[in-house]
Design an enzyme around this catalytic site. Structure first.
Site, PDB file in Angstrom:
ATOM      1  N   GLY A 265      -3.355   8.652   2.779  1.00  0.00           N
ATOM      2  CA  GLY A 265      -2.101   9.486   2.702  1.00  0.00           C
ATOM      3  C   GLY A 265      -1.732   9.642   1.047  1.00  0.00           C
TER       4      GLY A 265
ATOM      5  CG  HIS B 288       1.291   3.482   0.024  1.00  0.00           C
ATOM      6  ND1 HIS B 288       0.807   2.654  -0.643  1.00  0.00           N
ATOM      7  CD2 HIS B 288       1.673   4.158  -0.454  1.00  0.00           C
ATOM      8  CE1 HIS B 288      -0.045   2.357  -1.623  1.00  0.00           C
ATOM      9  NE2 HIS B 288       0.292   3.841  -2.334  1.00  0.00           N
ATOM     10  CD  GLU B 289       1.258   7.828   1.021  1.00  0.00           C
ATOM     11  OE1 GLU B 289       2.059   8.430   0.295  1.00  0.00           O
ATOM     12  OE2 GLU B 289       0.068   6.640   1.188  1.00  0.00           O
TER      13      GLU B 289
ATOM     14  CD  GLN C 105      -0.188   9.251  -4.438  1.00  0.00           C
ATOM     15  OE1 GLN C 105      -0.095   9.302  -3.307  1.00  0.00           O
ATOM     16  NE2 GLN C 105      -1.042   7.911  -5.183  1.00  0.00           N
TER      17      GLN C 105
ATOM     18  CG  HIS D 205       3.233   7.286  -3.496  1.00  0.00           C
ATOM     19  ND1 HIS D 205       2.957   6.692  -4.828  1.00  0.00           N
ATOM     20  CD2 HIS D 205       2.919   6.444  -3.194  1.00  0.00           C
ATOM     21  CE1 HIS D 205       2.822   5.960  -4.778  1.00  0.00           C
ATOM     22  NE2 HIS D 205       1.796   6.061  -3.652  1.00  0.00           N
TER      23      HIS D 205
ATOM     24  CB  CYS E 125      -1.529   3.047  -5.154  1.00  0.00           C
ATOM     25  SG  CYS E 125      -0.711   3.879  -5.208  1.00  0.00           S
ATOM     26  CG  LEU E 126      -5.456   8.030  -3.048  1.00  0.00           C
ATOM     27  CD1 LEU E 126      -5.592   8.725  -2.528  1.00  0.00           C
ATOM     28  CD2 LEU E 126      -6.836   7.208  -3.457  1.00  0.00           C
TER      29      LEU E 126
HETATM   30  O1  GNR Z   1      -6.021   5.685   0.759  1.00  0.00           O
HETATM   31  C1  GNR Z   1      -5.320   4.490   0.817  1.00  0.00           C
HETATM   32  N1  GNR Z   1      -5.293   3.531   1.390  1.00  0.00           N
HETATM   33  C2  GNR Z   1      -4.385   2.698   1.712  1.00  0.00           C
HETATM   34  C3  GNR Z   1      -4.257   1.316   1.885  1.00  0.00           C
HETATM   35  C4  GNR Z   1      -3.426  -0.022   2.656  1.00  0.00           C
HETATM   36  C5  GNR Z   1      -2.145   1.009   2.316  1.00  0.00           C
HETATM   37  C6  GNR Z   1      -1.762   2.403   2.018  1.00  0.00           C
HETATM   38  C7  GNR Z   1      -2.679   2.878   1.297  1.00  0.00           C
HETATM   39  S1  GNR Z   1      -2.010   4.438   0.769  1.00  0.00           S
HETATM   40  C8  GNR Z   1      -3.499   5.388   0.423  1.00  0.00           C
HETATM   41  C9  GNR Z   1      -3.592   6.145  -0.136  1.00  0.00           C
HETATM   42  C10 GNR Z   1      -2.266   6.702  -1.859  1.00  0.00           C
HETATM   43  O2  GNR Z   1      -2.012   5.743  -2.758  1.00  0.00           O
HETATM   44  N2  GNR Z   1      -1.162   6.910  -1.025  1.00  0.00           N
HETATM   45  O3  GNR Z   1       0.346   7.393  -1.527  1.00  0.00           O
HETATM   46 NI    NI Z   2      -0.121   5.127  -3.400  1.00  0.00          NI
END
Ligand code: GNR
Ligand code: NI
Length: 167
Positions: free
Chosen positions: A46, A133-134, A51, A137, A91-92
């Protein structure tokens, strides 16, 4: 297409509150294409526009193993939430950190797709976690905000040190 630069915690720009998208035109479509390319290259499941330092309410997701299920959510809204579930998240923008977070187990989301057409989607499992999660952000929130102050400060120091070493 172009790869976009992903901001890393504790960059204050990750705290930007994203604005609703008022129309899906050529610029928004290019951003979505670049976000998919950046997410797949990372690799991640995601990516939220905040980001890559674009404070607009745009998310791309693909939780498939073979990059076969691209999903784009513009102005996403959770319109139903049910249950609770804990999952290990990463999270990236917080590289190398994985911690359990509790979220809603299943949700129903309303959004516009990459062509600006409205749709609704039911999600559970990793897709539900990723959407929540997104959307966080887009509101300037990170998964580390759900951890204890002690864990978060350890993570911040580790990433600040990593950054100094690569400068
Ligand atoms: O790549 C991602 N893996 C992930 C694994 C578990 C819960 C959420 C994520 S999102 C993350 C990519 C990211 O940072 N998206 O904002
Ligand atoms: Ni993230």
């Amino acid at each position: 297409m172009a790869l976009l630069n992903i901001l890393h915690y504790p960059d204050p720009r990750l705290r930007q509150q994203a604005e609703a998208v008022s129309g899906v035109g050529a610029a928004e479509k290019k951003l979505v294409a670049d976000m998919f390319e950046t997410m797949y290259a990372a690799p991640g499941i995601g990516l939220a526009a905040v980001q890559v330092n674009v404070p607009q309410r745009i998310i791309v997701i693909d939780v498939s193993e073979d990059q076969s299920q691209p999903l784009c959510f513009i102005n996403p809204e959770i319109i139903r939430r049910d249950g609770e579930e804990q999952m290990e998240e990463g999270c990236l923008s917080v590289p190398g950190v994985y911690e359990p977070v509790t979220r809603y187990e299943s949700i129903r989301v309303k959004a516009l797709d990459r062509d600006g057409r409205p749709f609704e989607l039911d999600a559970d499992g990793i897709l539900s976690v990723c959407i929540q999660h997104e959307i966080d952000h887009l509101d300037g929130k990170l998964f580390v905000d759900y951890l204890s102050e002690m864990k978060r400060s350890r993570i911040r120091k580790k990433l600040e040190k990593l950054k100094r070493q690569t400068l």
